[in-house]
Scaffold this motif. Structure first.
Motif, short mmCIF file in Angstrom:
data_model
loop_
_atom_site.label_atom_id
_atom_site.label_comp_id
_atom_site.label_asym_id
_atom_site.label_seq_id
_atom_site.Cartn_x
_atom_site.Cartn_y
_atom_site.Cartn_z
N CYS A 272 0.68 -1.09 -0.19
CA CYS A 272 -0.16 0.16 -0.11
C CYS A 272 0.92 1.05 -0.31
CB CYS A 272 -1.35 0.26 1.04
SG CYS A 272 -2.29 -1.13 0.72
N GLY A 273 1.67 1.35 1.15
CA GLY A 273 2.75 2.68 0.89
C GLY A 273 3.64 2.62 -0.22
N THR A 274 4.17 1.38 -1.40
CA THR A 274 4.74 1.83 -2.45
C THR A 274 2.89 2.24 -3.60
OG1 THR A 274 6.15 0.20 -2.05
CG2 THR A 274 5.80 0.62 -4.19
N LEU A 275 2.11 1.73 -3.46
CA LEU A 275 1.26 2.42 -4.29
C LEU A 275 0.76 3.51 -3.73
CD1 LEU A 275 -1.30 -0.94 -4.67
CD2 LEU A 275 0.64 0.26 -6.57
N GLN A 276 1.22 4.06 -2.39
CA GLN A 276 0.66 5.54 -2.17
C GLN A 276 1.68 6.69 -3.21
OE1 GLN A 276 1.72 6.97 1.84
NE2 GLN A 276 2.76 7.79 0.20
N GLU A 277 2.91 5.77 -3.08
CA GLU A 277 3.59 6.50 -4.32
C GLU A 277 3.43 7.59 -4.83
OE1 GLU A 277 7.41 4.89 -2.91
OE2 GLU A 277 6.98 5.20 -0.71
N HIS A 278 2.65 6.44 -5.60
CA HIS A 278 2.89 6.45 -6.92
C HIS A 278 1.15 6.96 -7.79
CE1 HIS A 278 5.56 2.87 -7.51
NE2 HIS A 278 5.75 3.23 -8.22
N ALA A 279 0.71 7.37 -6.33
CA ALA A 279 -0.72 8.37 -6.46
C ALA A 279 -1.78 7.78 -7.48
CB ALA A 279 -0.60 9.75 -7.14
#
Length: 171
Positions: free
Chosen positions: A73-80
């Motif tokens: 989720c953290g990685t995907l959050q960074e990709h918006a």
């Protein structure tokens, strides 16, 4: 044949997805704003209960799986990417549901979650919501992994209740 179709429609009517109208047949049930707000209130309570029980009952391997999903989720959050984040978010929550070790509660929570899915997905498109959701996941994960049941329940309730508030604001 008619019998399985009739039984399927009765099942859908029982879950509130369709409404049977005398002399008109069966139609897709409409959901009012008040219904949605009430459903989000129930969802917040169900998920809070899942989180409380998960904090007490979740196995270490499940906590590790939850940590991995938190990282995703953290990685995907960074990709918006709100849509990809939503899928990871569903997986994160489902590990908590399963971790509560109460299959009835897990089924009921998934049923309500599925009814609310389009509205839950929608709120992630609000500016900053994905980042905030991810931060909330981190706090919930910390509470569950340390066995703090009351904190896990409180944080999960706030995490889900904000979705109903966002829907109310949107409307």
């Amino acid at each position: 044949s008619r019998t399985p179709v009739r039984e399927a429609l009765q099942t859908l009517a029982g879950s509130g997805l369709v409404a049977t109208m005398p002399r008109r047949g069966t139609i897709v049930a409409s959901i009012t704003v008040a219904d949605l707000i009430e459903m989000f209130e129930v969802m917040a309570e169900l998920e809070a209960m899942c989180a409380r029980l998960a904090a007490r009952r979740m196995a270490r391997t499940d906590i590790e799986k939850l940590m991995a999903l938190g990282d995703e989720c953290g990685t995907l959050q960074e990709h918006a990417d709100a849509d990809a984040y939503y899928e990871a978010n569903v997986n994160f929550h489902e590990v908590i549901y399963a971790g509560c070790r109460n299959s009835f509660l897990e089924r009921q929570t998934k049923n309500v979650r599925n009814r609310l899915a389009p509205y839950r997905r929608l709120q992630l498109h609000r500016p900053g919501r994905v980042k905030k959701s991810n931060a909330e996941h981190s706090e919930i994960l910390d509470a569950i992994s340390t066995g703090d049941a009351e904190r896990a329940g409180r944080l999960m309730h706030q995490h889900v209740a904000v979705q109903g508030e966002a829907l109310n604001d949107l409307l």
